[in-house]
Design a protein around this motif. Structure first.
Motif, mmCIF file in Angstrom:
data_model
loop_
_atom_site.group_PDB
_atom_site.id
_atom_site.type_symbol
_atom_site.label_atom_id
_atom_site.label_comp_id
_atom_site.label_asym_id
_atom_site.label_seq_id
_atom_site.Cartn_x
_atom_site.Cartn_y
_atom_site.Cartn_z
ATOM 1 N N ILE A 10 7.222 26.752 -0.555
ATOM 2 C CA ILE A 10 6.562 27.197 -1.459
ATOM 3 C C ILE A 10 5.720 25.516 -2.643
ATOM 4 C CG2 ILE A 10 5.748 28.380 -4.045
ATOM 5 C CD1 ILE A 10 7.869 30.675 -3.030
ATOM 6 N N CYS A 11 4.727 25.814 -2.546
ATOM 7 C CA CYS A 11 4.089 24.049 -2.829
ATOM 8 C C CYS A 11 2.747 25.014 -3.538
ATOM 9 C CB CYS A 11 3.794 23.222 -2.208
ATOM 10 S SG CYS A 11 4.370 23.315 -0.569
ATOM 11 N N TYR A 12 2.545 24.708 -5.121
ATOM 12 C CA TYR A 12 1.505 24.667 -6.153
ATOM 13 C C TYR A 12 1.606 23.421 -7.175
ATOM 14 C CZ TYR A 12 5.888 26.089 -8.804
ATOM 15 O OH TYR A 12 6.661 26.641 -9.572
ATOM 16 N N SER A 13 0.290 23.959 -7.812
ATOM 17 C CA SER A 13 -0.067 22.764 -9.213
ATOM 18 C C SER A 13 1.112 23.518 -10.490
ATOM 19 C CB SER A 13 -1.384 22.431 -9.232
ATOM 20 O OG SER A 13 -1.575 21.718 -7.555
ATOM 21 N N ASN A 14 1.276 22.775 -11.214
ATOM 22 C CA ASN A 14 1.294 22.549 -12.568
ATOM 23 C C ASN A 14 0.369 22.025 -13.109
ATOM 24 O OD1 ASN A 14 3.440 23.792 -13.383
ATOM 25 N ND2 ASN A 14 5.552 22.300 -13.840
ATOM 26 N N ASP A 15 -0.051 20.525 -12.749
ATOM 27 C CA ASP A 15 -1.623 20.392 -13.284
ATOM 28 C C ASP A 15 -1.511 19.350 -12.364
ATOM 29 O OD1 ASP A 15 0.112 17.942 -13.692
ATOM 30 O OD2 ASP A 15 0.656 18.744 -15.691
ATOM 31 N N ASN A 16 -3.016 18.759 -12.726
ATOM 32 C CA ASN A 16 -2.886 17.623 -12.018
ATOM 33 C C ASN A 16 -1.991 16.006 -11.401
ATOM 34 O OD1 ASN A 16 -4.016 15.883 -13.688
ATOM 35 N ND2 ASN A 16 -6.107 15.590 -14.367
ATOM 36 N N ARG A 339 -12.748 0.317 -3.582
ATOM 37 C CA ARG A 339 -12.778 -0.972 -3.198
ATOM 38 C C ARG A 339 -14.111 -1.788 -3.299
ATOM 39 N NH1 ARG A 339 -9.855 -4.104 -2.398
ATOM 40 N NH2 ARG A 339 -8.403 -3.441 -1.435
ATOM 41 N N LEU A 340 -15.048 -0.502 -3.212
ATOM 42 C CA LEU A 340 -16.955 -1.493 -3.177
ATOM 43 C C LEU A 340 -17.825 -1.412 -4.601
ATOM 44 C CD1 LEU A 340 -18.356 0.517 0.001
ATOM 45 C CD2 LEU A 340 -17.267 -2.059 -0.121
ATOM 46 N N SER A 341 -16.886 -0.528 -5.734
ATOM 47 C CA SER A 341 -17.875 -0.528 -7.202
ATOM 48 C C SER A 341 -17.737 -0.170 -7.804
ATOM 49 C CB SER A 341 -18.924 0.268 -6.784
ATOM 50 O OG SER A 341 -18.710 2.215 -6.717
ATOM 51 N N ASP A 342 -16.003 0.298 -8.044
ATOM 52 C CA ASP A 342 -15.239 0.360 -9.751
ATOM 53 C C ASP A 342 -13.921 0.362 -9.656
ATOM 54 O OD1 ASP A 342 -14.905 0.939 -12.419
ATOM 55 O OD2 ASP A 342 -15.908 2.908 -12.029
ATOM 56 N N GLN A 343 -13.113 -0.976 -10.033
ATOM 57 C CA GLN A 343 -11.897 -1.221 -9.865
ATOM 58 C C GLN A 343 -11.049 0.118 -10.873
ATOM 59 O OE1 GLN A 343 -13.087 -4.433 -8.653
ATOM 60 N NE2 GLN A 343 -13.060 -2.802 -6.988
ATOM 61 N N GLU A 344 -11.904 0.091 -11.726
ATOM 62 C CA GLU A 344 -11.003 0.926 -12.947
ATOM 63 C C GLU A 344 -10.949 2.457 -12.847
ATOM 64 O OE1 GLU A 344 -12.086 -0.455 -16.742
ATOM 65 O OE2 GLU A 344 -11.676 -2.457 -15.500
ATOM 66 N N LEU A 345 -11.985 2.476 -11.592
ATOM 67 C CA LEU A 345 -11.095 4.123 -11.402
ATOM 68 C C LEU A 345 -10.208 4.062 -10.200
ATOM 69 C CD1 LEU A 345 -14.482 5.844 -12.407
ATOM 70 C CD2 LEU A 345 -12.537 5.495 -13.752
ATOM 71 N N LYS A 346 -8.653 4.409 -10.245
ATOM 72 C CA LYS A 346 -7.592 4.105 -8.903
ATOM 73 C C LYS A 346 -8.199 5.647 -8.080
ATOM 74 C CE LYS A 346 -4.997 0.996 -10.230
ATOM 75 N NZ LYS A 346 -5.806 -0.068 -10.460
ATOM 76 N N PRO A 347 -8.031 5.231 -6.916
ATOM 77 C CA PRO A 347 -8.380 6.515 -5.821
ATOM 78 C C PRO A 347 -7.643 8.053 -6.370
ATOM 79 C CG PRO A 347 -7.212 4.199 -4.771
ATOM 80 C CD PRO A 347 -7.021 4.068 -6.078
ATOM 81 N N LEU A 348 -7.597 8.551 -5.528
ATOM 82 C CA LEU A 348 -6.879 9.349 -6.207
ATOM 83 C C LEU A 348 -6.172 10.310 -5.151
ATOM 84 C CD1 LEU A 348 -10.522 12.815 -5.940
ATOM 85 C CD2 LEU A 348 -9.434 11.087 -8.144
ATOM 86 N N ASN A 349 -5.214 10.768 -5.627
ATOM 87 C CA ASN A 349 -3.562 11.361 -4.814
ATOM 88 C C ASN A 349 -3.719 13.059 -4.104
ATOM 89 O OD1 ASN A 349 -2.944 12.724 -7.309
ATOM 90 N ND2 ASN A 349 -2.001 10.246 -7.838
ATOM 91 N N ILE A 350 -2.922 12.555 -3.266
ATOM 92 C CA ILE A 350 -2.084 14.081 -3.158
ATOM 93 C C ILE A 350 -2.416 15.036 -4.147
ATOM 94 C CG2 ILE A 350 -0.793 15.536 -1.996
ATOM 95 C CD1 ILE A 350 -2.126 14.076 0.123
ATOM 96 N N GLU A 351 -1.504 14.700 -4.790
ATOM 97 C CA GLU A 351 -1.381 15.925 -5.920
ATOM 98 C C GLU A 351 -2.797 16.108 -7.122
ATOM 99 O OE1 GLU A 351 0.169 13.721 -5.581
ATOM 100 O OE2 GLU A 351 2.280 13.743 -5.901
ATOM 101 N N GLU A 352 -3.451 15.290 -7.025
ATOM 102 C CA GLU A 352 -4.763 15.840 -7.917
ATOM 103 C C GLU A 352 -5.574 15.743 -6.971
ATOM 104 O OE1 GLU A 352 -4.179 11.685 -10.379
ATOM 105 O OE2 GLU A 352 -5.363 11.349 -8.089
ATOM 106 N N VAL A 353 -5.911 16.175 -5.183
ATOM 107 C CA VAL A 353 -7.430 17.185 -4.859
ATOM 108 C C VAL A 353 -6.883 18.232 -4.839
ATOM 109 C CG1 VAL A 353 -8.109 14.715 -3.590
ATOM 110 C CG2 VAL A 353 -6.091 16.007 -2.711
ATOM 111 N N PHE A 354 -5.621 18.388 -4.469
ATOM 112 C CA PHE A 354 -4.656 19.674 -4.208
ATOM 113 C C PHE A 354 -5.006 20.709 -4.956
ATOM 114 C CE2 PHE A 354 -0.568 22.535 -4.246
ATOM 115 C CZ PHE A 354 -1.414 23.182 -3.082
ATOM 116 N N TYR A 355 -4.652 19.819 -6.120
ATOM 117 C CA TYR A 355 -4.592 20.601 -8.227
ATOM 118 C C TYR A 355 -6.605 20.360 -7.766
ATOM 119 C CZ TYR A 355 -6.396 20.939 -12.644
ATOM 120 O OH TYR A 355 -6.801 20.926 -13.834
ATOM 121 N N LEU A 356 -7.829 20.664 -7.389
ATOM 122 C CA LEU A 356 -8.670 20.076 -7.710
ATOM 123 C C LEU A 356 -8.862 21.420 -6.970
ATOM 124 C CD1 LEU A 356 -10.082 16.379 -7.097
ATOM 125 C CD2 LEU A 356 -10.504 18.450 -8.981
ATOM 126 N N ALA A 357 -8.815 21.911 -5.391
ATOM 127 C CA ALA A 357 -9.138 22.708 -4.221
ATOM 128 C C ALA A 357 -8.538 23.471 -4.949
ATOM 129 C CB ALA A 357 -8.190 22.410 -3.265
#
Ligand code: GUN
Ligand code: FE
Length: 437
Positions: A10-16, A339-357
């Motif tokens: 069983i896999c689920y998000s607690n938060d993002n 990479r191309l426009s804004d190094q301030e905003l780190k890429p999303l990860n698995i936890e975050e996109v699973f939370y979003l979906a």
């Protein structure tokens, strides 16, 4: 009382930030509501029926927060243009066909059937301006077992004659009739759907605002997707200082009007603040934003600000209904942005996109999108055995691979609000294995 247990990984998000994984654990549903996740099944549940999915993955269903049903028929075609030209060249031409009920019948059958087979349990769907076809779409989605909102689209200006409502008054009259007719459905509910500001006159927005209050309806539309579109809205609405104000002027931008805005790729700081303050949901549609060369929305920033946000397929600007694709593309696009426009905003990860979906978009429906006690029981069972691997992977790695590699064929069962959805239209409900029935 309808109670059952499901056993599996069983896999689920607690938060993002946090993904919970219970290996060969149990999740309990009672009258469509989740009763919690357990490593050991409590005594009181040991005699109730059990769906035994040992070693498969059990996840909450996905929410597609933004999809155009009539556009499913031309997905994967005409991807060589930006938004406004794409609408005029391909989209409006296709949507006009839904005036013919026979065409709508065929096309919506395919859409609903593919929705049924997908890992999506909830969706917010655009129809066309046509009442009859939109009611047909609602009927087919209801049959397909998902829960969701469907909108009859409003557009009374800047649209070709063959897809333009005669007047604001006529559009409002049709909309009210459609709202009343849609009462017949149980799981599919109406949502106001002004297409976007360029195709809706001030009079129409006023009419829709009245209907919103009268029937207490949610609304969905598009916001700050493309530079040409944004400049056009500024011309059309010189009294506003940002795009979102053009919806807010009519009380259709969050607060008492539950709102989903698709895209928000180029939102200004003022627009972002208003969305945050008023609880507007953002539907992030990474594949669409790539295909129409719209740009990449700053999702890391929205997440860090605690904004309400989920993912959308945005078919047909997005080519697929697959929320697996939406998740992997959300990560990939965020990497290019970084990479191309804004190094301030780190890429999303698995936890975050699973939370979003799951939980992120599910929140639009209330307590939906996770297996915490009290949430509606939406679940999808994934079989990843076809993705052969020379060594044992841990469950989290298996889920990660599903996000990049899964499609409908990996979905072996789906439950919406505690009810099993057969994979085929006339199929049987999933059989219950084991337990005492
Ligand atoms: N803006 C207005 N209409 C549409 C549409 O159909 N798709 C997308 N992606 N953006 C829009
Ligand atoms: Fe869209």
């Amino acid at each position: 009382m309808r109670r059952f247990v499901m056993k599996g990984n069983i896999c689920y998000s607690n938060d993002n930030k946090e993904l919970c994984v219970i290996e060969n654990g149990y999740v309990v549903s009672e009258d469509g509501i989740c009763q919690g996740v357990y490593e050991q099944l409590p005594e009181k549940y040991q005699m109730i029926p059990c769906y035994d999915y040992t070693d498969r993955l059990i996840i909450p269903g996905f929410t597609d927060l933004h999809v155009h049903a009539p556009q499913y028929s031309f997905r994967g075609l005409g991807m060589d243009l930006e938004l406004l030209d794409w609408l005029n060249t391909h989209t409006f031409v296709e949507e006009a066909k839904y005036q013919e009920l026979a065409y709508a019948e065929k096309a919506y059958d395919i859409f609903a059937d593919d929705m049924r087979k997908s890992a999506t349990t909830r969706a917010c769907v655009f129809g066309t301006i046509h009442n009859e076809a939109t009611l047909l779409l609602m009927e087919k989605l209801e049959e397909a077992g998902i829960k969701g909102f469907v909108g009859k689209v409003n557009m009374d200006r800047n649209s070709p004659d063959y897809l333009c409502e005669a007047s604001a008054a006529q559009s409002a009259k049709d909309t009210e009739e459609w709202i009343k007719a849609s009462k017949q459905f149980e799981n599919i509910r109406p949502i106001l759907t002004p297409r976007f500001i360029p195709t809706c006159t001030d009079e129409l927005m006023e009419e829709l605002s009245d209907l919103q209050k009268k029937y207490d309806l949610p609304m969905q539309s598009h916001l700050s997707e493309n530079f040409g579109e944004i400049a056009w809205v500024q011309e059309l609405c010189p009294d506003t200082s940002f795009y979102g104000e053009a919806y807010n002027k009519y009380g259709m931008f969050g607060n008492d009007c539950k709102t989903i805005m698709a895209h928000c790729v180029h939102s200004t700081e003022d627009e972002i603040k208003m969305m945050k303050d008023q609880g507007v949901f953002i539907a992030h549609c990474p594949e669409s934003n790539t295909n129409l060369s719209s740009g990449v929305a700053p999702i890391r920033k929205y997440l860090d600000m605690g904004m309400k946000i989920g993912l959308g397929s945005d078919v047909a600007a997005g080519s697929t209904l697959s929320m697996f694709t939406a998740m992997s593309m959300a990560i990939q696009c965020s990497k290019l942005r970084w990479r191309l426009s804004d190094q301030e905003l780190k890429p999303l990860n698995i936890e975050e996109v699973f939370y979003l979906a799951t939980r992120g978009g599910g929140e639009f429906f209330g307590k939906v999108g996770t297996f915490e006690k009290g949430y509606e029981f939406d679940a999808v069972v994934l079989d990843d055995s076809s993705l052969r691997h020379p060594q044992e992977l841990i469950v989290k790695e298996r889920l990660e691979r599903m996000i990049y590699l899964a499609d409908d064929r990996n979905v072996v069962a789906k439950f919406v609000n505690g009810k099993s959805v057969p994979r085929d239209k006339d199929g049987d409900e999933t059989a219950i294995f084991g337990g005492n029935q």
